[in-house]
Every structure is written in C-alpha cells, then in structure tokens.
Design a protein around this motif. Structure first.
Motif, PDB file in Angstrom:
ATOM      1  N   VAL A   1      30.666  31.251  14.130  1.00 25.77           N
ATOM      2  CA  VAL A   1      32.037  31.920  13.888  1.00 25.77           C
ATOM      3  C   VAL A   1      32.927  30.929  13.011  1.00 25.77           C
ATOM      4  CG1 VAL A   1      34.177  33.312  14.554  1.00 25.77           C
ATOM      5  CG2 VAL A   1      32.110  33.307  15.708  1.00 25.77           C
ATOM      6  N   PRO A   2      33.077  29.646  13.195  1.00 23.85           N
ATOM      7  CA  PRO A   2      33.846  28.821  12.363  1.00 23.85           C
ATOM      8  C   PRO A   2      33.348  28.950  10.738  1.00 23.85           C
ATOM      9  CG  PRO A   2      33.445  27.732  14.447  1.00 23.85           C
ATOM     10  CD  PRO A   2      32.703  28.785  14.387  1.00 23.85           C
ATOM     11  N   GLY A   3      31.946  28.835  10.665  1.00 22.90           N
ATOM     12  CA  GLY A   3      31.288  28.935   9.405  1.00 22.90           C
ATOM     13  C   GLY A   3      31.539  30.050   8.601  1.00 22.90           C
ATOM     14  N   ALA A   4      31.593  31.291   9.507  1.00 26.71           N
ATOM     15  CA  ALA A   4      32.020  32.623   8.925  1.00 26.71           C
ATOM     16  C   ALA A   4      33.459  32.363   8.334  1.00 26.71           C
ATOM     17  CB  ALA A   4      31.669  33.823  10.056  1.00 26.71           C
ATOM     18  N   LEU A   5      34.202  32.002   9.099  1.00 28.50           N
ATOM     19  CA  LEU A   5      35.646  31.948   8.735  1.00 28.50           C
ATOM     20  C   LEU A   5      35.851  31.131   7.351  1.00 28.50           C
ATOM     21  CD1 LEU A   5      38.827  32.549   9.242  1.00 28.50           C
ATOM     22  CD2 LEU A   5      38.647  30.495  10.713  1.00 28.50           C
ATOM     23  N   GLU A   6      35.190  29.945   7.420  1.00 33.74           N
ATOM     24  CA  GLU A   6      35.243  29.154   6.184  1.00 33.74           C
ATOM     25  C   GLU A   6      34.642  30.079   4.989  1.00 33.74           C
ATOM     26  OE1 GLU A   6      36.696  26.372   5.454  1.00 33.74           O
ATOM     27  OE2 GLU A   6      37.594  26.300   7.850  1.00 33.74           O
ATOM     28  N   ALA A   7      33.514  30.561   5.352  1.00 32.12           N
ATOM     29  CA  ALA A   7      33.041  31.259   4.074  1.00 32.12           C
ATOM     30  C   ALA A   7      33.896  32.385   3.662  1.00 32.12           C
ATOM     31  CB  ALA A   7      31.679  32.030   4.682  1.00 32.12           C
ATOM     32  N   ALA A   8      34.615  33.286   4.526  1.00 35.97           N
ATOM     33  CA  ALA A   8      35.460  34.195   4.226  1.00 35.97           C
ATOM     34  C   ALA A   8      36.743  33.400   3.345  1.00 35.97           C
ATOM     35  CB  ALA A   8      36.178  34.889   5.420  1.00 35.97           C
ATOM     36  N   LEU A   9      37.329  32.442   4.008  1.00 37.71           N
ATOM     37  CA  LEU A   9      38.295  31.754   3.060  1.00 37.71           C
ATOM     38  C   LEU A   9      38.042  31.377   1.806  1.00 37.71           C
ATOM     39  CD1 LEU A   9      40.043  29.810   5.977  1.00 37.71           C
ATOM     40  CD2 LEU A   9      40.286  32.092   5.429  1.00 37.71           C
ATOM     41  N   GLU A  10      36.667  30.999   1.658  1.00 40.37           N
ATOM     42  CA  GLU A  10      36.233  30.486   0.328  1.00 40.37           C
ATOM     43  C   GLU A  10      36.152  31.509  -0.483  1.00 40.37           C
ATOM     44  OE1 GLU A  10      32.229  28.011  -1.531  1.00 40.37           O
ATOM     45  OE2 GLU A  10      32.260  28.532   0.492  1.00 40.37           O
ATOM     46  N   CYS A  11      35.694  32.839  -0.083  1.00 38.95           N
ATOM     47  CA  CYS A  11      35.547  34.084  -0.763  1.00 38.95           C
ATOM     48  C   CYS A  11      36.834  34.171  -1.582  1.00 38.95           C
ATOM     49  CB  CYS A  11      34.998  35.053  -0.153  1.00 38.95           C
ATOM     50  SG  CYS A  11      33.080  34.794  -0.051  1.00 38.95           S
TER      51      CYS A  11
END
Length: 1420
Positions: free
Chosen positions: A859-869
C-alpha cells in the motif's frame, strides 16, 4: 383518536411519565436542516432545523373559525378520478418540468417566488386532472420556501391550492395531510389538531408517525403540553418510535408554557431514552431562550452544544437572529451576528433571512445582515450588486421612501451596489408604484442622474388606455420638466394615439409648452400619416427640405397604410421616391435594395384573404411600378412568388415578372461529388490458390484472403504452412493477419519471427495499432519487456496513432501485465508510452501501476506511485482504493500524508469526499459523519452518484443507507435522488420492508418525490403483494386487467351511492372499458345522480380515445343538463379533433379547432398534426393553409415544425393529381437561400405506401436534380432510406447508382442506423444498408450498433459470433457494448469471456456521448 383527544382535557397526563422511554433509538435523520425541512413561522424563509414558537398575533382572517379550519378538506378516497394514458403522460412531463423549475430555484436561492408557484398552479389546473404528486409539490411549496410572502397569505394560498385541486379530482392521502400540517407549522397558523385529525378519520385517511409528530408540534407551538402528552401516550400504545423531532417539539412546548426548566430538562430525558441530542434539539432550546431574550443561557447552551460535538452552522445562528429580531431583542443581535462564520452557502441563506425580516417589518435588522455579505468582485473589477434582492423587496412591501434612500446611499458607499437608486426606480416602475416612481425620479434630477424616456412608459399606459388626453399631456409635461424629450416610441405608442389628428396633437402639446422640433416627433408624424393619409405623406417626404430619415423607422407603419389604402397613385409615388432618394436609405444598402425588401415585406404581411381581395389594386400597383422602371432582384422575386402561390393568387405572378431585374442570372450549378465504393470482401479457398498458381497468376491478393479465412477459423498451423510454401508471394497484409493470429494463440516466438520477416521485406510497413498492442501484451507477459518497448518505439517512428478505443485496449493490456508481470514491467511500459507521446496520461492509463502495488499488498508503494502520477501527469489513479487500504491498515501517518497531498492538489472538498467514502467503505460511520458536518461542505452529485452506484452494484445496503442519512444536512443535496439510490438497491434485493421504511423517512424529511421515485417504490411494493399507500403515476390502459366485469347495483343508490357510481365509472375508464362506463353513467343519470365536471370529462376522453364520437356527445349532453356551463377541457377537445381526423371528417375537425381558438383554448400539437394530415389526405390545400394561419396567429409560440404544413400541403397536391405543384413547392424550399435541409421522408413514405408510381417518378427526378445540380442531397437521401425502410432494396440500389453522392451523407445514414437500433427486429434493415454502403462509419461504431440490435433481439448466438469476429480482427469493443454483451452472456448462462466494465450503463453511455461531442467539436 379524535375522540380520545377531546376527552384528554379532562385527564391529567404526566409528560414526564410518558417520556420514560427505554431502549429507543434515534430514528432517521434529524428534521428540517434543509430548505424543505420543518420550519417554524418565526423563521419564515430561513433554512431552519425545527419548529419554533408561534406568533402571538396570528391573523385568523383566512377562516374566522380556526378550529374548523379543515372542514373543507375531507376527501372521499373512494372517488378515484382518473385520466387517460395520454393525459397521464402529459402530467408526468408537466410534473417533471415543475419539479425541475422549483428544484432549480431552491438550489440556487433557497426559495421560490410566488409568481413561479402560481404559474405552475395555473398550468396544473388548466391541464385538467391533477395527480397526487403535483398536489403534494404545490402544497409543500406554500410554506417557508416563500420568504417574500406574508404568513397569512401563504396559508391562504395553501387553502386555495387544496380546495381547487380537490375540485379537479385530486386524490389526497396521508402524505398530503402531513404536507398541509407542515405548512401550518411553518406559517404559524393556529388550528385545532383535534378537528384536523377528526377530518382525516372521516375521510378514511389513516395518520402515520409523521402525522402524530406534527400534531405534537402544533400543540407545542401553543404551549399545550397536555395535548402533546395525549398524542405521546397514543404513540407509545401503538409502539411508534419517539424520535428526536418529538423531543425538540416538547422543548418548544414547555418554553411556550412558561416552564423553561422543563424545557432545558428535555435534553437529559432524551439521553435517558437512548437518544443523543443533535444540533436540532439544541437549536430548539436556543430559540426558546432567544424569545425570552435570555442571552446568558443562550451562551451557556451554545457552549454545551460545542462540548457535545454539535457545532452550530450559520443557518442555525440565523434562526436565532430571526427569533431575537421578531421578539424585539435587537440589542442582542450583534452578539449573534459575530458568531456567523460565513460558510459556503452563506449568501443565499443570509438573503433568505433578510427577505423574511423585511416581510416581518424588520428592514433595519435585515440591512445590518446585508452589510455582512462578502464583497464579490466581477471580472471587470466592479462590485456585484448584492443589494438587488433587498431593494426590490423593500419596494414591494412599501417601505418608506426615506428608508429606501438611506439604504441606497449606504449600499453605494459600502460598494455593495453600483447604482442602487436606479435599480430601486426600475423596481418601483415594474411594480407600478407610481407615487414612489415619481419621487425617485425627482431625486434622480437632484443628483444629476440620467432619466430615460422609457422610465415614463408605465405612467403613460393607464391614461393612454383610457384615452385621457389631459393625463397624457401631464406626463409629457412632467417629462419635459425633468429634462427628458419625447422620443419616437413614446410619441407613437402612448401620446399621439389619444389625439384625433396629428394637428390637434401638435397644438395641444405646444400649448402645454412642449417642444415639437425633435426628430422623434418628425418620425412619429411620418408614422401617423403613413397609417392614415398617403397623399399628405408623399407631400411631406418629397419636400426637398425634409431631413434624412431611414425607411426602417417607419416601414411597419407604411406597410399598414399601403394595406388599408385604395390610393394606388400615392402608393406608387411613395415607392418610387423611396427607390430613388438616398435620404431614406442609410448604411450599406442602396435605396433600390431597401425598396425591394419593402415590397417583399408588404406582400408577406398580407393575409391570404387580403391578397385575394386586393388583387386588382396590387396588379395596378405592380404595373405602374414597372412603368416607373422599378426593379427587384431574383431572390425578392422568388420570395414574393412563393407567397402569392401559397396564398392562392398565382394570377399576380405574371404582373410581378416584369419587375424582375433582367440582368440577374440564375447562378451556377454545382456538380455532385462522385462516390467510389469499396471492393467487397472475397472469401477464397485453397483450390483457387492452386488454380492461380497453375495459371501463373500473381498470388499475393488471393494468398492474403486464404490466410484471412484460415485466421477466422483459428487454424494457425495450416496458415503457417501456406506462408512457408508461398513465402515469396506473402504481402504485408498476410503477415499482419498471421502476427495477430499468433498473438491470440500466445505463440510469441512465431509472432516475432513473422514480424522480422515482414520488416526484411519492407521496413516501411506498419501494423495497425490493435495488432501492435496485442504483440506488446504477448511480449510483456512473457518477460520480454524490452522487446515490447522496442515495438512501442517502432510505433512512434512509423506514426501509428491510437484512437480512443485503442487507448482503452492499452489500458486493458497494462492491467494484464500488472497482474502477471509485476510493477517494474508496467512502469517501463507506461513510462515509454507517455514519453513517446503515443497516448496522453489519463487516470485509467496511470492506474495499472497502482494496481500492481495493491495486488502485491504494497500500500505505501501504491500511494507513492499515485502521488508520482499526480506530480508528473496531473492524474490521481485509484486514490479511493488506496485510502480505503490505509484506513483498514490504521496507518494514520500515511493517511495524513495522502490527505494533505489530495487537499493541496485537488482542493479540500475533494479530499473530504475521498475520506468520507473511505470511512463509509470500511464501516467507520462515526468518522464519516464528522466529515459531513464540516462547515461549508457542498453536495457533489457526481461523486455521490459514483459511490451510490458502487454500493448498488455490490449490493451494500448499510454504507449506502448511512451515506443517505449523513447527507441530510448537506448543502444543495438532492434528497429525492439520494433516497432513489436506496430504493434501487431495494429493488435489486427485493426488500419491500426497507422500501416501506424509506417512504416514511422521505415524508419525515419532507422530500418531494419525483414520478420515477414513486413508480419505483410502487413497483417494489406491488411485486411483493403489499398495499401502495399513495397514488401511483402510471399508464392505466396498458396495465389495466381486461377481464374484470362491473355489475350494476341491484338496489337504488343511497346518498352515499353517488360516490359509488362515480368510483365504478372512473375505475372502468381506468381499465379502458369506456362503453361499460357509459352504461354506468346512464344508469346513474336515470337515478338522478349528478357528478362534478371532472368524471364527465374523463369519460368523454376515454370514449374519444376509442374513437366513439357519438357516445362522447351523449355524455356531453348529460353533463350539460347536470352541470350548468359544462365545457370540454383542452385535452378532451384535442381528442375530439384527433377522432374526427382519424375518421376522415377533416371539416368537422377544423371547425372544432376554430371554436377552441375563439375561446383562447390551445389544442395539442398532436391534434394539429392529425388535422393537417387528414386535410392532406383529402387534398384540401386551402384547409391546411388556414390551419397554418390560425396557429401562427396564436399568442403563444408553437413548437410544431413548419414541415408538418409543407409536407401535408405537398401530399394534398399529390392526392389532387397535381404532382407538379408538389414538386414546385419542394423545389422552392430546397433552393431557397434560407434552406435548412429539412426532411421530406413523410411524403416519400406516403407515396410509397399508396403505390402512386407517377408521383414517385416525378419526386425521384426532383430529388436527383436537386442532388446533381444544386448539391442538395437531403431529398435523395430521404428517398433512399425510405426505400430501405420499405424493404425495396433493389430500388434503393438503383437509386444509389443514379445518385451515388447519397453514400457520402454519413451523418444521415448513421442516424438511420442509430434509429433502427432502438427497436428489436430491425437488424435486417441495417444489414441491407451496409450491403449497399459498407463504410458509413468506422467498423467499431457500426459493430456497436449491431451488438445493440442483437441484445434487443435476445440473439445470443449472433452477438457471440460478432464479438468473437471482432476479437479475431483485433477490433476494440467499447465499454457500453461489453456491458450489454455481459448481460446477454449471463442470460444464456454462459461464462462472460471478458472483464465486465464495473460502472453503470448510464455512465458509459454518457462517456460515449461526451466523446462524440468532442469529436464533432474537433471537426468544426
């Protein structure tokens, strides 16, 4: 119950004893925090929570005996007064329109106007039979939604609505009585709850929980705790829940009874009963203290509320301000005003508070609130005029001029209004406040403000109507005294008409000292002479000293004068003067052009009768103009010629021809573009390939066709074998087909080998996008990501473009990779796609990276990916799923980080909704409720619908119900829409008990349901065998059973029998048994039973719907003997016109139309259309023209298309054997400069149906000529499509060969396909069209319509085959088609071979519409 209440006075009920309720839960959301909520009269127009004390001096002038105020409201529910299906359909449309108008007004301003309400009321009455829902809508609008109307007037309006709708046959149920109770409470109307309840019981209407709650509130408004306690005891004995609304009413009741200690003690009692006080209860207690002026306890209670986590919204503070002002405690107001936080929605709420205060005579308090409004700046840096509503209402309630002037001055000084005095004058003139208007204009002059002539028109209207010369001269003198000169419009419309002649007007005005030297008087003089004396006018105009005056300023008057005059000589002289003298032509037009248009306007302005009567005069006029060398252009000639022909005076055309300018050419004719059809698809066999090889013919084309055939059969080995045998003859198309086949068979090595071979043969050849995507997907899932990236780079090098459907395929491809290849593979592909610019970053395309992380539980990786997008592409994919996962994990730090980021990037509102939905999804309802209580939060309908659809799709009732309850206080929230979501889920789960409970909650919240909501609820209840407690808007004749028989009574009717007869009569009308209903009526008539007008009208409508005209007249005769002055309603009269027309009695129908128009009744569009069609069928051209003239003369604008008259006029000519006239009519229309390419399909259809080959031949020649010589393709296209419609495919084929430009009319052809795809059984016609014109649209678009047809036909086999064929060809399937196919697969009990799109049908349909609209905009 009524008897119990009467006897209760002799008993001593203990309120406290009744309040010892254990285990009671808070039932439903608190009332009244919406505009439509429970509002006390003391908060008129303010968005309040709960009922407040009644005013001590409420007027009882509406009904002298308030205790019997409901005596007129008893309803016999057996008297079911029903309408026809057509009427109900119209009522549904009217209700939707009315609800939309009222809802829009409430959403924008929090109120409605009396004018709008009365308009809807009159429209409802005029339509004939009001539905129960219309009655409910009108009744509920007579309360606090009218802040500009005094309380007594509101109640009087509610009574008027109730009685009038009852007379018209409205059926009242408990919801209507509850609505009336609500209005009484909101308007502080004193009435007897005992008598109200008794009348309900007498009408056989049973009270429900909401009724008892509002009766308790009524007792409490008067401080009658004993009466309230009686009902509480009754509710307890019936096991009805005691809700928070009851406790809030008791707070008011004890306070009104002078027992403030008991009022304050209600809150601990509530807690003891298991109900936690909400802001509603605290507001009731605060209002009680406000009425007493007890500021100390108000502050203490506010602190307690804050401590109990019940924050006060601005609208709550506004209630306290209103109560304080009404009670005369103005000195305490600043304390409350300081507490206003100016939340979102503050301005409309504060406006309603101001209006309510002004209505109650508290203008100064209202003005102090107005000054707290935020100053808004417009784009041009000017202040918004926020004081408009305030000044208008002050004028309307006759506030003193001294106060108004003071307010205007201060508004301007505070930059709240740019021109308050001017606006006040406009309001005074609009309201016809003559004295106020004159005083304000004097102030204008003192302040050197401009005064315009039109300001005085309202002052001139009345004396001009009365022919009051002295009054008109006095106003004119007043204008001059104020420095305003008389302009042309004022003189022509108001001043000169009251004088017998222009000379007398000149003398009277000069005697009064009014100057006559203005251009306005000169123009008015010309207008006057133009309408009365043409000879004098010519003398005036021809004088060389006469100044320049543009013809447009007096053209209309001159036309009127020419029409009335017999002085042809003067007409000619004036026309020649205008033709030659440049003084009367300004701008770019020459005098000759202006004069030609004047001649056209002259003829166009004359009616058919006038033209026929004045033929001799016009002939002389035209001949003399020709003698004077006056000419007109070809366009003007055509226009006049068409008018003369249509008005049956073609003899004048020969006199018009000499006026035509001989220099004008007929203009160029354009050649139609040629059309080249695509070659048909040929299926080849291997033996044909062998023949070609034996004959040494080129094999490339036939080899490709063989491979395509094998690919369709999924025969990869044989296809590869053929490729091996004939490798030298392989073409790029053959390689592309084989590569696609290998991808489907997951043969990655062979696919790459084929790709390399194709590149070696011709490196410039590119695959289409869908095949590239399939190859990239195959490589990626087989851990060959870098090779997939190389393919993407090749796509960029070869400029392979992706359309929307292929972008969707990319999304599905990336999702597949995310599920199998992991995060790194998806990231590599996604970065490459975006970097190369193959597709624009969207939330969908960004989401597979997040999906990959979520699949791996990172989930932290998913959040970082979304923020990066978001940072890179301004997209925030799957943020809802990420937030839900974080909430479930309980990781507050990451959650805070996510919320901070969303708030910063997308705004606080978006962040709050994201968090709200996450809390709902995870069952954290307490936290979700806190979110909804955030001050200033507004409704976001799109987001609420998204979550509701999600809950419905996954059948999650609890979070959906919680969302609906929590949004009860949300600003601008559509409550009917919210409850509809729950009912939709109830329908899915077949939960009728929940649906029934929702109906009660809707009444409690005072929600006005739409027709669709009632139908949905009724459907749920009926399907479970439950009673429907309200009138259902439905189409009767379709749903009525056909076997039920009604027996005649065996005994004479009693006094109650009249209602029985009426009920049986209307029930039979409802079931479509008009003949049996007629028998009942005759029997009742013999027994001397008379009804009100409505049942007679309903039976007449039912008979006319069956075409029984004679029986309808029998009923009309009976009605006229029983009801003096009985007249048919508009609907019945329209049905009579339709019935006459269907019988071919066009003359009778025309006479009925004329009689309707004579009494200012307007027939329906359907009636006019059927009449015109009947006249066309009988060949009555003159009749059609007469109907057209009558309809054009109506004051109201008709939505009827002009083609109704044109098409049927042409048909009339054809039926008279005069096909040439029909052809000329269409020729003139389609070659006109104003041609809008209207359709003439109707004429072609009628001609084809009648088998009139002669007419068809001439019309076909005309259509071809228009296409080939004038580039006007609509007639030819209409004929082509009508031939297909009639299954004359060969004729359509020949038509296409003769006029191949029809194939280029893609928009029209696709519209035909779209129309056919709306109904089952029409796919054959679409296939016929595609066989003749295969490329009417992209293949994906055509296949989408074919899939829709298969779904409508329930043809699973064909739909499945088409889908598989599209997959083989690599064609993308849009999401709406996938959604349709998924349903068909489920019905056939087969596994759905693809991922079903998760959203609703409406979502994907709207998406396609938006895409189509963008495509059209891009083309433009």
């Amino acid at each position: 119950m009524a008897a119990l209440l009467r006897s209760a006075r002799l008993l001593k009920f203990s309120p406290s004893g009744l309040l010892q309720i254990t285990g009671t839960k808070r039932n439903g959301p608190p009332l009244g925090r919406l505009y439509s909520g429970a509002v006390g009269g003391r908060r008129t127009g303010v968005c309040s929570r709960q009922i407040s004390p009644v005013s001590a001096n409420v007027s009882s002038r509406v009904w002298p005996y308030a205790a019997g105020c409901v005596r007129h409201y008893a309803v016999a529910t057996e008297q079911k007064d029903e309408a026809s299906a057509a009427v109900r359909s119209k009522q549904a449309q009217q209700f939707d329109w009315a609800l939309t108008k009222l809802d829009s007004s409430v959403r924008r301003t929090g109120r409605i106007t009396k004018t709008l309400l009365l308009r809807i009321f009159h429209d409802t009455c005029r339509a004939g039979y009001p539905s129960g829902n219309q009655a409910l809508l009108l009744l509920r609008s007579c309360g606090s939604l009218l802040p500009e109307v005094p309380l007594e007037e509101r109640t009087e309006l509610a009574h008027r609505v109730w009685e009038r709708l009852l007379e018209l046959g409205a059926q009242y149920d408990v919801s209507h009585y509850n609505a009336l109770l609500k209005v009484y409470l909101q308007n502080d109307f004193k009435f007897s709850p005992t008598d109200f309840l008794a009348k309900m019981e007498a009408a056989n209407v049973h009270p429900n929980r909401v009724t008892y709650q509002r009766l308790i509130a009524a007792y409490c408004q008067n401080g009658d705790i004993e009466g309230a306690s009686t009902i509480l005891g009754f509710m307890k004995s019936k096991d009805l829940p005691i809700t928070e609304a009851v406790f809030s009413s008791l707070v008011t009741g004890h306070a009104r009874a002078g027992d403030m200690d008991s009022a304050a003690n209600i809150l601990p009692v509530m807690r003891g009963a298991g109900i936690e006080p909400s802001p509603d209860t605290y507001v009731s207690l605060l209002n009680a203290y406000a009425e007493k002026g007890d500021l100390a306890n108000m502050k203490k209670t506010l602190e307690e509320a804050e401590g109990a986590d019940c924050s006060m919204m601005d609208r709550d503070i506004m209630q306290l301000i209103f109560t304080l002002a009404k009670a005369g405690h103005q000195h305490l107001l600043p304390e409350m005003v300081e507490r206003l936080r100016h939340e979102r929605g503050y301005v409309p709420d504060a406006m309603n508070l101001c209006l309510s205060l002004i209505t109650q005579g508290q203008e100064d308090t209202a003005f102090s609130i107005l000054k707290t409004f935020p100053t808004l700046q417009s784009e041009n840096n000017e202040s918004s005029n926020l004081g408009n509503f305030f000044l208008r209402h002050c004028i309307n309630v006759d506030t003193s001029l001294q106060k108004i002037v003071h307010y205007c001055k201060e508004l301007q000084e505070n930059n709240l209004h740019t021109a308050p005095l001017t606006f006040s004058l406009a309001c005074a003139l609009e309201a016809k406040k003559i004295g106020t208007s004159l005083e304000l204009m004097k102030l204008f002059k003192e302040q050197n403000l401009p005064i315009r002539p039109h300001y005085f028109w309202p002052l001139l209207i009345q004396p001009a109507k009365e022919n009051n010369v002295a009054g008109v001269v006095e106003v004119a003198k007043g204008m001059q005294d104020l420095g305003v000169s008389l302009d042309t419009e004022t003189l022509s419309n108001y001043v000169l008409p009251v004088f017998p002649s222009i000379e007398e007007a000149r003398k009277a005005l000069m005697d009064a000292g009014i100057s006559m030297d203005s251009e306005g008087f000169l123009c008015s003089e010309v207008r006057s002479l133009a309408g009365s004396n043409l000879a004098k006018l010519f003398t005036l105009l021809s004088d060389p000293s006469f100044p320049s005056l543009d013809l447009s300023t007096f053209r209309s008057s001159l036309i009127t004068g020419f029409r009335k005059s017999t002085d042809v000589e003067s007409m000619v002289k004036i026309t020649v003067l205008l033709y030659r003298d440049e003084r009367f032509s300004k701008g770019s037009y020459k005098p000759a052009e202006d004069t030609a248009y004047f001649l056209y306007n002259l003829i166009d302005d004359m009616s058919e009768g006038q033209l026929q009567a004045q033929q001799g005069k016009l002939r002389t006029f035209f001949n003399q103009l020709h003698a004077q060398n006056v000419t007109i252009s070809l366009n003007i000639y055509r226009g006049i010629k068409n008018i003369l022909e249509s008005h049956e005076v073609p003899e004048l055309i020969k006199d018009l021809i000499p006026l035509l300018d001989s220099k004008v050419s007929n203009g160029p004719s354009g050649a139609a573009p040629r059309f080249t059809g695509l070659e048909g698809k040929v299926l080849a066999l291997e033996n044909k390939l062998a023949e070609y090889k034996a004959e040494n013919k080129p094999l490339g084309t036939i080899l490709k066709q063989v491979i395509q055939t094998l690919a369709a059969e999924e025969n990869l080995p044989r296809a590869l074998e053929l490729k091996q045998q004939h490798e030298e003859e392989m073409t790029a198309g053959g390689y592309a087909t084989l590569i696609s086949l290998c991808c489907r068979h997951k043969n990655v090595e062979e696919a790459l080998n084929l790709k390399r071979e194709m590149n070696r043969k011709d490196s410039s050849v590119a695959l289409d996008a869908s095949k590239y995507i399939a190859l990239i997907k195959l490589l990626s899932v087989n851990d060959r990501v870098e090779e997939a990236v190389d393919i993407l780079k090749e796509m960029k090098e070869k400029d392979v473009a992706l359309i929307d459907l292929q972008v969707t395929s990319v999304f599905h491809m990336l999702n597949t990779v995310a599920a199998t290849g992991g995060v790194a593979a998806v990231r590599r592909l996604q970065d490459t796609i975006f970097t190369l610019g193959l597709a624009k970053p969207t939330a969908n395309l960004c989401s597979p990276v997040v999906t990959a992380y979520l699949e791996s539980k990172d989930v932290p990786g998913a959040l970082e990916a979304a923020l990066e997008c978001q940072k890179l592409y301004n997209q925030l994919p799957r943020i809802h799923d990420i937030i839900v996962a974080l909430v479930e994990m309980g990781d507050t730090d990451l959650l805070q980080k996510a919320m901070d980021f969303v708030s910063q990037e997308r705004g606080e509102m978006t962040m709050l909704y994201d968090l709200f939905f996450a809390f709902l999804q995870t069952g954290r309802y307490r936290e979700a409720r806190k979110i909804m209580e955030t001050p200033g939060l507004r409704s976001k309908p799109g987001r609420l619908q998204w979550y509701a659809d999600k809950c419905i799709f996954t059948k999650q009732m609890e979070p959906l119900e919680q969302m609906v309850e929590m949004t009860a206080k949300l600003f601008e929230c559509d409550r009917d829409e919210m409850y509809t979501y729950i009912l939709r889920l109830c329908k899915e789960t077949n939960d009728w008990k929940k649906a029934e409970a929702i109906w009660t909650k809707m009444q409690e919240e005072n929600v006005i349901p739409r027709e669709r909501t009632l139908c949905l609820l009724a459907d749920i209840l009926r399907s479970n065998g439950q009673h429907v407690p309200f009138e259902v808007p439905e189409t009767w004749y379709k749903q009525a059973p056909t076997t039920q028989q009604v027996k005649s009574p065996s005994t004479p009717p009693t006094a109650e029998g009249g209602a029985d007869y009426q009920g049986r009569l209307l029930a039979l009308c409802k079931k479509g048994k008009a003949k049996e209903a007629l028998g009942i009526l005759k029997e009742a008539d013999k027994m001397g039973v008379a009804f009100n007008p409505s049942p007679y009208d309903q039976l007449i409508r039912a008979l006319l719907s069956e075409g029984a005209i004679e029986d309808a007249f029998v009923v009309k005769g009976i009605a006229e003997t029983r009801v003096p002055g009985f007249k048919l309603s508009d609907i019945a009269s329209s049905l009579l016109i339709i019935s006459y027309s269907k019988r071919g009695q066009a003359k009778d129908a025309l006479e009925k139309l004329k009689s309707m128009l004579q009494v200012d009744h307007v027939p329906s569009n359907l009636a006019i259309t059927r009449l015109v069609q009947a006249l066309g069928n009988s060949g009555d051209v003159a009749g059609i023209q007469e109907v057209e003239s009558l309809i054009k003369s109506l004051a109201t604008t008709s939505s009827l298309s002009s083609m109704v008259f044109i098409n049927n006029t042409a048909l009339a000519h054809i039926n008279n054997g005069d096909v040439d006239s029909a052809v000329e009519l269409f020729d003139a229309m389609y070659t006109s400069p104003d041609n809008t390419n209207p359709s003439m399909s109707f004429v072609f259809r009628k001609v084809l149906e009648s088998g009139n080959d002669k007419a068809l031949d001439k019309l076909s020649i005309m259509a071809e000529r228009l296409a080939n010589h004038f580039a006007c393709y609509r007639p030819a296209s209409d004929l082509f499509l009508q031939l297909l419609e009639m299954d004359k495919v060969e004729d359509a084929k020949f038509m296409l060969a003769r006029c191949n430009a029809v194939a280029e009319q893609k928009e029209l052809l696709l519209s035909f396909v779209s129309q056919k795809a709306q109904s089952p059984g029409q796919i054959g016609k679409i296939r016929s069209l595609l066989s003749l014109i295969p490329d009417i649209a992209e293949k994906e678009v055509v296949n989408a319509y074919l899939i829709k047809c298969h779904v409508l036909d329930k043809d699973f086999t064909s739909a499945k085959a088409l889908y598989e064929q599209m997959q083989k060809e690599g064609l993308a399937v849009d999401e709406l088609s996938l959604k349709r196919l998924a349903g068909l697969y489920r019905e056939a009990r087969e596994t759905v071979p693809f991922t079903e799109p998760p959203e609703s049908f409406k979502f994907y349909a709207d998406k396609l519409k938006e895409r189509a609209a963008k495509g059209q905009a891009a083309e433009k």
